[in-house]
Design a protein around this motif. Structure first.
Motif, PDB file in Angstrom:
ATOM      1  N   PRO A  64       0.807  -1.229   0.000  1.00  7.68           N
ATOM      2  CA  PRO A  64       0.000   0.000   0.000  1.00  7.68           C
ATOM      3  C   PRO A  64       0.834   1.270   0.000  1.00  7.68           C
ATOM      4  CG  PRO A  64      -0.924  -1.609   1.519  1.00  7.68           C
ATOM      5  CD  PRO A  64       0.392  -2.167   1.063  1.00  7.68           C
ATOM      6  N   ARG A  65       1.992   1.232   0.655  1.00  9.48           N
ATOM      7  CA  ARG A  65       2.834   2.434   0.699  1.00  9.48           C
ATOM      8  C   ARG A  65       3.332   2.789  -0.696  1.00  9.48           C
ATOM      9  NH1 ARG A  65       8.719   2.227   3.378  1.00  9.48           N
ATOM     10  NH2 ARG A  65       8.527   0.262   2.267  1.00  9.48           N
ATOM     11  N   GLU A  66       3.814   1.797  -1.454  1.00  5.14           N
ATOM     12  CA  GLU A  66       4.289   2.062  -2.799  1.00  5.14           C
ATOM     13  C   GLU A  66       3.139   2.454  -3.715  1.00  5.14           C
ATOM     14  OE1 GLU A  66       6.312  -1.443  -4.015  1.00  5.14           O
ATOM     15  OE2 GLU A  66       8.160  -0.949  -2.973  1.00  5.14           O
ATOM     16  N   ALA A  67       1.989   1.800  -3.550  1.00  6.78           N
ATOM     17  CA  ALA A  67       0.832   2.139  -4.376  1.00  6.78           C
ATOM     18  C   ALA A  67       0.404   3.579  -4.137  1.00  6.78           C
ATOM     19  CB  ALA A  67      -0.324   1.186  -4.082  1.00  6.78           C
ATOM     20  N   GLY A  68       0.501   4.015  -2.880  1.00  9.66           N
ATOM     21  CA  GLY A  68       0.127   5.385  -2.565  1.00  9.66           C
ATOM     22  C   GLY A  68       0.987   6.409  -3.270  1.00  9.66           C
ATOM     23  N   ASP A  69       2.236   6.060  -3.559  1.00  9.39           N
ATOM     24  CA  ASP A  69       3.127   6.988  -4.253  1.00  9.39           C
ATOM     25  C   ASP A  69       2.698   7.228  -5.700  1.00  9.39           C
ATOM     26  OD1 ASP A  69       4.693   7.365  -2.042  1.00  9.39           O
ATOM     27  OD2 ASP A  69       6.191   5.858  -2.600  1.00  9.39           O
ATOM     28  N   LEU A  70       1.838   6.360  -6.231  1.00  7.98           N
ATOM     29  CA  LEU A  70       1.387   6.505  -7.610  1.00  7.98           C
ATOM     30  C   LEU A  70       0.055   7.241  -7.721  1.00  7.98           C
ATOM     31  CD1 LEU A  70       2.248   2.930  -8.900  1.00  7.98           C
ATOM     32  CD2 LEU A  70       3.419   5.034  -9.536  1.00  7.98           C
ATOM     33  N   LEU A  71      -0.647   7.417  -6.591  1.00  5.41           N
ATOM     34  CA  LEU A  71      -1.973   8.020  -6.624  1.00  5.41           C
ATOM     35  C   LEU A  71      -1.870   9.539  -6.606  1.00  5.41           C
ATOM     36  CD1 LEU A  71      -3.794   5.688  -4.071  1.00  5.41           C
ATOM     37  CD2 LEU A  71      -3.667   5.464  -6.562  1.00  5.41           C
ATOM     38  N   SER A 110      16.127   4.889  -4.244  1.00  4.73           N
ATOM     39  CA  SER A 110      15.583   5.960  -5.091  1.00  4.73           C
ATOM     40  C   SER A 110      14.235   5.572  -5.681  1.00  4.73           C
ATOM     41  CB  SER A 110      16.568   6.284  -6.222  1.00  4.73           C
ATOM     42  OG  SER A 110      17.823   6.647  -5.707  1.00  4.73           O
ATOM     43  N   HIS A 111      13.492   4.772  -4.940  1.00  2.15           N
ATOM     44  CA  HIS A 111      12.211   4.282  -5.443  1.00  2.15           C
ATOM     45  C   HIS A 111      11.290   5.442  -5.802  1.00  2.15           C
ATOM     46  CE1 HIS A 111       8.421   2.111  -5.680  1.00  2.15           C
ATOM     47  NE2 HIS A 111       9.097   0.979  -5.671  1.00  2.15           N
ATOM     48  N   GLY A 112      10.757   5.405  -7.016  1.00  2.00           N
ATOM     49  CA  GLY A 112       9.900   6.476  -7.501  1.00  2.00           C
ATOM     50  C   GLY A 112       8.442   6.092  -7.523  1.00  2.00           C
ATOM     51  N   PRO A 113       7.590   6.995  -7.975  1.00  2.00           N
ATOM     52  CA  PRO A 113       7.943   8.305  -8.534  1.00  2.00           C
ATOM     53  C   PRO A 113       8.122   9.415  -7.481  1.00  2.00           C
ATOM     54  CG  PRO A 113       5.596   7.941  -8.739  1.00  2.00           C
ATOM     55  CD  PRO A 113       6.161   6.670  -8.152  1.00  2.00           C
ATOM     56  N   ALA A 114       7.895   9.108  -6.216  1.00  2.00           N
ATOM     57  CA  ALA A 114       8.016  10.135  -5.164  1.00  2.00           C
ATOM     58  C   ALA A 114       9.468  10.256  -4.729  1.00  2.00           C
ATOM     59  CB  ALA A 114       7.106   9.792  -3.991  1.00  2.00           C
ATOM     60  N   TYR A 115      10.336  10.691  -5.636  1.00  2.00           N
ATOM     61  CA  TYR A 115      11.764  10.756  -5.332  1.00  2.00           C
ATOM     62  C   TYR A 115      12.061  11.711  -4.172  1.00  2.00           C
ATOM     63  CZ  TYR A 115      11.978   8.788 -10.060  1.00  2.00           C
ATOM     64  OH  TYR A 115      11.784   8.017 -11.180  1.00  2.00           O
ATOM     65  N   ALA A 116      11.277  12.774  -4.053  1.00  2.00           N
ATOM     66  CA  ALA A 116      11.552  13.781  -3.019  1.00  2.00           C
ATOM     67  C   ALA A 116      11.446  13.198  -1.617  1.00  2.00           C
ATOM     68  CB  ALA A 116      10.588  14.954  -3.176  1.00  2.00           C
ATOM     69  N   PRO A 147      15.413  23.552  -7.776  1.00  2.00           N
ATOM     70  CA  PRO A 147      14.183  23.036  -7.150  1.00  2.00           C
ATOM     71  C   PRO A 147      13.973  21.577  -7.545  1.00  2.00           C
ATOM     72  CG  PRO A 147      13.634  24.296  -9.094  1.00  2.00           C
ATOM     73  CD  PRO A 147      15.119  24.426  -8.937  1.00  2.00           C
ATOM     74  N   GLU A 148      13.328  20.821  -6.662  1.00  2.00           N
ATOM     75  CA  GLU A 148      13.070  19.429  -6.957  1.00  2.00           C
ATOM     76  C   GLU A 148      11.578  19.173  -7.119  1.00  2.00           C
ATOM     77  OE1 GLU A 148      14.448  16.826  -3.899  1.00  2.00           O
ATOM     78  OE2 GLU A 148      13.027  17.545  -2.404  1.00  2.00           O
ATOM     79  N   CYS A 149      11.257  18.141  -7.845  1.00  2.00           N
ATOM     80  CA  CYS A 149       9.861  17.762  -8.070  1.00  2.00           C
ATOM     81  C   CYS A 149       9.288  17.215  -6.764  1.00  2.00           C
ATOM     82  CB  CYS A 149       9.776  16.708  -9.170  1.00  2.00           C
ATOM     83  SG  CYS A 149       8.097  16.237  -9.613  1.00  2.00           S
ATOM     84  N   GLN A 150       8.235  17.846  -6.263  1.00  2.00           N
ATOM     85  CA  GLN A 150       7.670  17.480  -4.977  1.00  2.00           C
ATOM     86  C   GLN A 150       6.436  16.582  -5.104  1.00  2.00           C
ATOM     87  OE1 GLN A 150       8.773  18.187  -1.915  1.00  2.00           O
ATOM     88  NE2 GLN A 150      10.529  19.416  -2.562  1.00  2.00           N
ATOM     89  N   THR A 151       6.040  16.249  -6.316  1.00  2.00           N
ATOM     90  CA  THR A 151       4.839  15.464  -6.524  1.00  2.00           C
ATOM     91  C   THR A 151       5.185  14.136  -7.175  1.00  2.00           C
ATOM     92  OG1 THR A 151       2.710  15.388  -7.692  1.00  2.00           O
ATOM     93  CG2 THR A 151       4.476  16.617  -8.728  1.00  2.00           C
ATOM     94  N   ASN A 152       4.259  13.174  -7.048  1.00  2.00           N
ATOM     95  CA  ASN A 152       4.458  11.901  -7.740  1.00  2.00           C
ATOM     96  C   ASN A 152       3.943  11.942  -9.172  1.00  2.00           C
ATOM     97  OD1 ASN A 152       1.714  11.893  -7.301  1.00  2.00           O
ATOM     98  ND2 ASN A 152       1.711  10.156  -5.909  1.00  2.00           N
ATOM     99  N   ALA A 153       3.292  13.040  -9.562  1.00  2.00           N
ATOM    100  CA  ALA A 153       2.874  13.234 -10.949  1.00  2.00           C
ATOM    101  C   ALA A 153       4.037  13.896 -11.687  1.00  2.00           C
ATOM    102  CB  ALA A 153       1.614  14.082 -11.016  1.00  2.00           C
ATOM    103  N   LEU A 154       4.980  13.094 -12.143  1.00  2.00           N
ATOM    104  CA  LEU A 154       6.219  13.613 -12.711  1.00  2.00           C
ATOM    105  C   LEU A 154       5.983  14.492 -13.926  1.00  2.00           C
ATOM    106  CD1 LEU A 154       8.407  10.372 -12.444  1.00  2.00           C
ATOM    107  CD2 LEU A 154       8.234  12.274 -10.830  1.00  2.00           C
ATOM    108  N   TYR A 195       9.497   7.171 -18.085  1.00  2.00           N
ATOM    109  CA  TYR A 195       9.718   7.358 -16.656  1.00  2.00           C
ATOM    110  C   TYR A 195       9.709   5.996 -15.962  1.00  2.00           C
ATOM    111  CZ  TYR A 195       8.727  12.342 -17.364  1.00  2.00           C
ATOM    112  OH  TYR A 195       8.760  13.647 -17.789  1.00  2.00           O
ATOM    113  N   LEU A 196      10.244   5.980 -14.744  1.00  2.00           N
ATOM    114  CA  LEU A 196      10.251   4.786 -13.892  1.00  2.00           C
ATOM    115  C   LEU A 196      11.056   3.663 -14.539  1.00  2.00           C
ATOM    116  CD1 LEU A 196       6.560   4.903 -12.599  1.00  2.00           C
ATOM    117  CD2 LEU A 196       8.583   6.053 -11.695  1.00  2.00           C
TER     118      LEU A 196
END
Length: 579
Positions: free
Chosen positions: A144-151, A420-426, A438-445, A502-503
């Motif tokens: 669920p934690r990894e899935a949440g990074d994609l939502l 460095s698991h993505g897409p939530a790299y930040a 600046p770095e990308c703060q969202t998982n919507a790359l 990506y990814l």
């Protein structure tokens, strides 16, 4: 009425018969009325064809984008090829749906196809990924934690736009009822017609189609949602092609070498399994940005700049990496077998797996496993996601919990990074490690510029640099009780927007090098160098021009630890040239 009524009261029987006839006539007239529900009901085949056309057009936008980018597709011939290809995809959808959707299963099957098509087009369009059996395994094994990074809201909006209109229409559309015989006959006709239309469209452009599929194999993975159905079928039938219930024994003859007979201290080897680290973004490998300042400042490391993964995802790479089989043989195996950690235990060593990720994919099933991803630590686990240094916090206690007789011989610790698991790299770096902004703060790359995406990713490499250096310092502090060493190798790389990709997780044959080229770093304490006969200076010279891969991993660890077994191959031991 029963026939006996005719003899008791012929008049009553005639009246009842006439009444029934008139009612039947009224129902027939109502059914034939253009405003009646029965006349407006759709034939099941009509629904199948319309949904198939929606899937072939709207839900295959990534495919048509890729087709439009092919050389030679401009002009009338190119348009004709694309149209014939679309008809072929629609016919394939109709044939497959026709096989699955019968009777009351019609709308559920069509609904699932629409949802699968909408999800597929979103992920393929947004991240440039493709869907195959390996990607499906990744989805099934995602926690669920990894899935949440994609939502994110873009995903919700895309699914609403792509799936909601046809689903609402489908749910409100009445379906004509057919008897089982007519349903079977019409279903067969639909499948035959779809096959004939598909074959006809293919024959019209066969020469161009054959050349395109041969030279651009990635297109077959973009045919949505047939790619998902094929992946499901491949996974479902895998037990028929491979014995998944039997675990073959491996290395039961493993024995410790002569170095253990006279050892003053036992070996302590830490195997750091990196996550999503690509070699191209390590300063050690020539990257222009200072992503590995601590490791680059050390003179006691051996770095292999030409190292390659055996897969493009954790689910594929991790089992292959710890297997005695190379990448080619691992893919053709008929049964699963024990792995590197089992062989080390057979030899009598203590083994513990510390996981800051979503699991070991079966690699550590028979050794001690400890998870750290959900520990509570205000500093190291902000927002609930723990930094990799959390794995060092209680490491002494985890080692002390191993059987004392095994600890006396030697210990192998595996640290499985979040890396460095993505897409939530930040989320993979603390504020102290955010060197690039600046770095990308969202998982919507897609919302971020490529510079922001790379900045966030590079900051995660800075965090890995800090973690690896901290692990080496932890080992150095225990020089009085063990002969220590560290081997760091990542499981696979990552795409960061190159060519709109990506990814990771593309099929190996078509994946770009950045998803396969990984970092490989070793640190050996002076005591372990003396014990093994392998010097860091020699490794620095040899690995500078040697091509390594996950095929070498199993045999290199056994060779470094002086574990003898019949499955060990000296030719694949990366340390052997310096021994």
């Amino acid at each position: 009425f029963p026939y006996t009524t005719l003899f008791r009261s012929p008049a009553a029987y005639n009246r009842a018969l006439m009444s029934a006839f008139l009612q039947r006539l009224r129902r027939a007239r109502a059914a034939s009325s253009p405003l009646s529900p029965a006349s407006s009901a759709s034939h099941p085949a009509t629904l199948v064809v319309l949904v198939s056309l929606w899937l072939a057009s709207v839900c295959n936008l990534p495919l048509w984008r890729a087709v439009a980018a092919l050389p030679g597709t401009e002009g009338l011939r190119g348009w004709g090829f694309a149209l014939a290809f679309m008809v072929l995809v629609a016919a394939g959808n109709a044939a497959v749906i026709g096989l699955l959707a019968w009777g009351r299963a019609l709308k559920p099957v069509l609904g699932v196809m629409l949802l699968a098509g909408a999800a597929g087009v979103y992920f393929m369009w947004s991240y440039g990924i493709v869907i195959d059996s390996t990607m499906l395994v990744n989805v099934l094994q995602t926690d669920p934690r990894e899935a949440g990074d994609l939502l994110n809201w873009r995903m919700a909006a895309a699914l609403l736009l792509l799936a909601a209109p046809p689903l609402v229409w489908l749910l409100r559309r009445p379906v004509r009822r057919l008897g089982w015989w007519r349903q079977l006959w019409h279903g067969v006709l639909l499948i035959v017609a779809a096959v004939l239309v598909g074959v006809g469209s293919l024959l019209l452009v066969f020469q161009d189609f054959a050349a395109t599929m041969r030279n651009h194999t990635q297109l077959r993975y973009l045919i949505n949602p047939l790619n998902s159905l094929y992946a499901v079928a491949d996974l479902t039938t895998r037990p028929l092609r491979m014995d998944t219930r039997t675990l073959a024994p491996l290395g039961r003859d493993a024995q410790l070498g002569t170095s253990y007979a006279t050892q003053a201290q036992p070996p302590l080897l830490v195997l750091v399994v990196g996550e999503t680290a690509r070699a191209a973004n390590f300063t050690l490998n020539g990257y222009e940005r200072p992503t590995t300042p601590l490791l680059s400042a050390r003179q006691d490391l051996a770095n292999a700049p030409d190292a390659w993964a055996c897969g493009t995802s954790t689910a594929a790479s991790l089992p292959c990496m710890f297997s005695h089989l190379g990448r080619a043989e691992f893919g053709k195996r008929k049964t699963d077998a024990e792995g590197l950690l089992d062989v080390l235990q057979h030899a009598g060593l203590g083994v513990v797996w510390i996981d800051n990720q979503s699991g070991c994919k079966g690699v550590c099933d028979r050794v001690t496993e400890i998870g750290t991803a959900r520990l509570a630590d205000a500093q190291l686990c902000p927002g609930g996601d723990c930094q990799d240094t959390i794995m060092l916090r209680d490491l002494d206690a985890h080692i002390a919990a191993l059987p004392p007789e095994r600890r006396a011989r030697g210990v192998v610790v595996v640290l499985h990074q979040m890396g460095s698991h993505g897409p939530a790299y930040a989320k993979r770096s603390l504020p102290a490690h955010k060197r690039f902004t600046p770095e990308c703060q969202t998982n919507a790359l897609q919302q971020c510029s490529r510079e922001q995406v790379v900045n966030a990713y590079d900051n995660s490499i800075v965090a890995t640099d800090f973690f690896l250096n901290a692990t080496i310092e932890w080992l150095q502090a225990r020089a009085h009780q063990a002969q220590t060493a560290l081997l760091y190798v990542s499981d696979h790389g990552e795409s960061l927007g190159e060519n709109n990709l990506y990814l990771h997780g593309l099929p190996y044959a078509i994946a770009p090098d950045v998803q396969k080229h990984v970092p490989w770093i070793a640190w050996l304490s002076p005591a372990l160098q003396a014990r093994s006969g392998v010097t860091t200076a020699c490794l620095q010279r040899e690995w500078a021009h040697q091509r390594l891969s996950h095929d070498n991993y199993f045999h290199s660890v056994l060779g470094l630890l002086d574990v003898h077994t019949s499955v060990y191959q000296d030719s694949l031991d990366a340390f052997a040239p310096c021994r």
